[in-house]
Motif scaffolding. Structure first.
Motif, PDB file in Angstrom:
ATOM      1  N   UNK A   1       0.840  -1.199   0.000  1.00  0.00           N
ATOM      2  CA  UNK A   1       0.000   0.000   0.000  1.00  0.00           C
ATOM      3  C   UNK A   1       0.877   1.252   0.000  1.00  0.00           C
ATOM      4  N   UNK A   2       1.902   1.268   0.838  1.00  0.00           N
ATOM      5  CA  UNK A   2       2.824   2.398   0.875  1.00  0.00           C
ATOM      6  C   UNK A   2       3.533   2.560  -0.468  1.00  0.00           C
ATOM      7  N   UNK A   3       3.871   1.446  -1.123  1.00  0.00           N
ATOM      8  CA  UNK A   3       4.477   1.500  -2.460  1.00  0.00           C
ATOM      9  C   UNK A   3       3.568   2.245  -3.434  1.00  0.00           C
ATOM     10  N   UNK A   4       2.265   1.964  -3.382  1.00  0.00           N
ATOM     11  CA  UNK A   4       1.317   2.638  -4.278  1.00  0.00           C
ATOM     12  C   UNK A   4       1.365   4.148  -4.067  1.00  0.00           C
ATOM     13  N   UNK A   5       1.423   4.578  -2.795  1.00  0.00           N
ATOM     14  CA  UNK A   5       1.468   6.011  -2.515  1.00  0.00           C
ATOM     15  C   UNK A   5       2.764   6.645  -2.986  1.00  0.00           C
ATOM     16  N   UNK A   6       3.880   5.956  -2.812  1.00  0.00           N
ATOM     17  CA  UNK A   6       5.166   6.504  -3.242  1.00  0.00           C
ATOM     18  C   UNK A   6       5.254   6.554  -4.765  1.00  0.00           C
ATOM     19  N   UNK A   7       4.710   5.556  -5.441  1.00  0.00           N
ATOM     20  CA  UNK A   7       4.735   5.531  -6.902  1.00  0.00           C
ATOM     21  C   UNK A   7       3.768   6.537  -7.515  1.00  0.00           C
ATOM     22  N   UNK A   8       2.818   7.019  -6.745  1.00  0.00           N
ATOM     23  CA  UNK A   8       1.807   7.972  -7.231  1.00  0.00           C
ATOM     24  C   UNK A   8       1.713   9.162  -6.296  1.00  0.00           C
ATOM     25  N   UNK A   9       2.821   9.922  -6.114  1.00  0.00           N
ATOM     26  CA  UNK A   9       2.804  11.019  -5.149  1.00  0.00           C
ATOM     27  C   UNK A   9       1.764  12.079  -5.503  1.00  0.00           C
ATOM     28  N   UNK A  10       1.008  12.480  -4.519  1.00  0.00           N
ATOM     29  CA  UNK A  10      -0.030  13.509  -4.619  1.00  0.00           C
ATOM     30  C   UNK A  10      -1.184  13.139  -5.536  1.00  0.00           C
ATOM     31  N   UNK A  11      -1.213  11.909  -6.042  1.00  0.00           N
ATOM     32  CA  UNK A  11      -2.335  11.452  -6.855  1.00  0.00           C
ATOM     33  C   UNK A  11      -3.407  10.917  -5.914  1.00  0.00           C
ATOM     34  N   UNK A  12      -4.632  11.348  -6.101  1.00  0.00           N
ATOM     35  CA  UNK A  12      -5.736  10.846  -5.294  1.00  0.00           C
ATOM     36  C   UNK A  12      -6.161   9.494  -5.860  1.00  0.00           C
ATOM     37  N   UNK A  13      -6.171   8.471  -4.978  1.00  0.00           N
ATOM     38  CA  UNK A  13      -6.553   7.124  -5.382  1.00  0.00           C
ATOM     39  C   UNK A  13      -7.717   6.673  -4.511  1.00  0.00           C
ATOM     40  N   UNK A  14      -8.718   6.125  -5.136  1.00  0.00           N
ATOM     41  CA  UNK A  14      -9.889   5.676  -4.377  1.00  0.00           C
ATOM     42  C   UNK A  14      -9.543   4.440  -3.559  1.00  0.00           C
ATOM     43  N   UNK A  15     -10.325   4.225  -2.500  1.00  0.00           N
ATOM     44  CA  UNK A  15     -10.154   3.026  -1.698  1.00  0.00           C
ATOM     45  C   UNK A  15     -10.323   1.777  -2.534  1.00  0.00           C
ATOM     46  N   UNK A  16     -11.277   1.821  -3.447  1.00  0.00           N
ATOM     47  CA  UNK A  16     -11.526   0.672  -4.316  1.00  0.00           C
ATOM     48  C   UNK A  16     -10.310   0.377  -5.184  1.00  0.00           C
ATOM     49  N   UNK A  17      -9.688   1.412  -5.745  1.00  0.00           N
ATOM     50  CA  UNK A  17      -8.490   1.247  -6.574  1.00  0.00           C
ATOM     51  C   UNK A  17      -7.365   0.625  -5.754  1.00  0.00           C
ATOM     52  N   UNK A  18      -7.130   1.165  -4.555  1.00  0.00           N
ATOM     53  CA  UNK A  18      -6.045   0.675  -3.704  1.00  0.00           C
ATOM     54  C   UNK A  18      -6.266  -0.776  -3.310  1.00  0.00           C
ATOM     55  N   UNK A  19      -7.493  -1.122  -2.940  1.00  0.00           N
ATOM     56  CA  UNK A  19      -7.775  -2.507  -2.565  1.00  0.00           C
ATOM     57  C   UNK A  19      -7.555  -3.455  -3.735  1.00  0.00           C
ATOM     58  N   UNK A  20      -7.974  -3.052  -4.923  1.00  0.00           N
ATOM     59  CA  UNK A  20      -7.788  -3.914  -6.088  1.00  0.00           C
ATOM     60  C   UNK A  20      -6.303  -4.083  -6.406  1.00  0.00           C
ATOM     61  N   UNK A  21      -5.499  -3.008  -6.282  1.00  0.00           N
ATOM     62  CA  UNK A  21      -4.066  -3.068  -6.567  1.00  0.00           C
ATOM     63  C   UNK A  21      -3.314  -3.884  -5.532  1.00  0.00           C
ATOM     64  N   UNK A  22      -3.647  -3.715  -4.263  1.00  0.00           N
ATOM     65  CA  UNK A  22      -2.888  -4.345  -3.179  1.00  0.00           C
ATOM     66  C   UNK A  22      -3.446  -5.712  -2.792  1.00  0.00           C
ATOM     67  N   UNK A  23      -4.762  -5.786  -2.631  1.00  0.00           N
ATOM     68  CA  UNK A  23      -5.373  -7.038  -2.177  1.00  0.00           C
ATOM     69  C   UNK A  23      -5.924  -7.886  -3.320  1.00  0.00           C
ATOM     70  N   UNK A  24      -6.085  -7.283  -4.498  1.00  0.00           N
ATOM     71  CA  UNK A  24      -6.605  -8.016  -5.637  1.00  0.00           C
ATOM     72  C   UNK A  24      -8.076  -8.361  -5.498  1.00  0.00           C
ATOM     73  N   UNK A  25      -8.805  -7.540  -4.741  1.00  0.00           N
ATOM     74  CA  UNK A  25     -10.235  -7.784  -4.542  1.00  0.00           C
ATOM     75  C   UNK A  25     -10.948  -6.467  -4.262  1.00  0.00           C
ATOM     76  N   UNK A  26     -12.241  -6.534  -4.179  1.00  0.00           N
ATOM     77  CA  UNK A  26     -13.047  -5.357  -3.876  1.00  0.00           C
ATOM     78  C   UNK A  26     -12.812  -4.922  -2.435  1.00  0.00           C
ATOM     79  N   UNK A  27     -13.005  -3.632  -2.176  1.00  0.00           N
ATOM     80  CA  UNK A  27     -12.796  -3.057  -0.853  1.00  0.00           C
ATOM     81  C   UNK A  27     -13.754  -3.668   0.162  1.00  0.00           C
ATOM     82  N   UNK A  28     -13.189  -4.091   1.305  1.00  0.00           N
ATOM     83  CA  UNK A  28     -13.992  -4.739   2.338  1.00  0.00           C
ATOM     84  C   UNK A  28     -14.227  -3.849   3.550  1.00  0.00           C
ATOM     85  N   UNK A  29     -13.558  -2.732   3.643  1.00  0.00           N
ATOM     86  CA  UNK A  29     -13.716  -1.847   4.800  1.00  0.00           C
ATOM     87  C   UNK A  29     -12.628  -0.797   4.807  1.00  0.00           C
TER      88      UNK A  29
END
Length: 98
Positions: free
Chosen positions: A35-63
Motif C-alpha cells: 500500500x505504501x508503495x502505491x502512494x510513493x509511486x503515485x505522489x499527490x495522486x488521489x486514489x480511491x479506496x476501491x483502486x487501492x484494494x484492487x491493486x494491493x489485495x486483488x479484490x473489492x474493498x472490504x472496509x
C-alpha cells in the motif's frame, strides 16, 4: 520494477518488502508495504479506496483500514496519508514540514 523506492525519508526495499523512515524499520506487514508503495509511486495522486484494494489485495474493498496512516504518524514520518472526502487517498507532506 526498482528494488528500492523512496520519498523524503521514507524508503522501501521492494525485494524484502521492508519499509523504513529515517532508517528505522516501520515493521509493516507485506500488504501495508504494498500500500505504501502505491502512494510513493503515485505522489499527490488521489486514489480511491476501491483502486487501492484492487491493486494491493486483488479484490473489492472490504472496509476502511487506517493502520498504515497510524504507523506513519507513530514513527514520525514527514509524510501522511490524507483523505480527500468523496475522492480517495493520497500521500502528502505534513503541514509542519511544508
Amino acid at each position: 520494477m526498482p528494488q528500492k523506492l523512496s520519498i523524503g525519508t521514507i524508503k522501501i526495499d521492494t525485494a524484502s518488502k521492508r519499509a523504513y523512515v529515517d532508517g528505522k524499520d516501520m515493521n509493516l506487514n507485506s500488504k501495508e508495504t504494498s500500500l505504501l508503495e502505491q502512494f510513493i509511486q503515485n505522489p499527490q495522486k488521489i486514489m480511491t479506496g476501491e483502486y487501492l484494494y484492487e491493486k494491493v489485495w486483488g479484490q473489492k474493498m472490504l472496509g476502511d483500514d487506517t493502520a498504515l496512516r497510524i504507523k506513519l504518524q507513530d514513527i514520525g514520518a514527514e509524510y501522511t496519508i490524507t483523505v480527500s472526502r468523496g475522492e480517495g487517498y493520497y500521500l502528502e507532506l505534513k503541514q509542519e514540514n511544508k
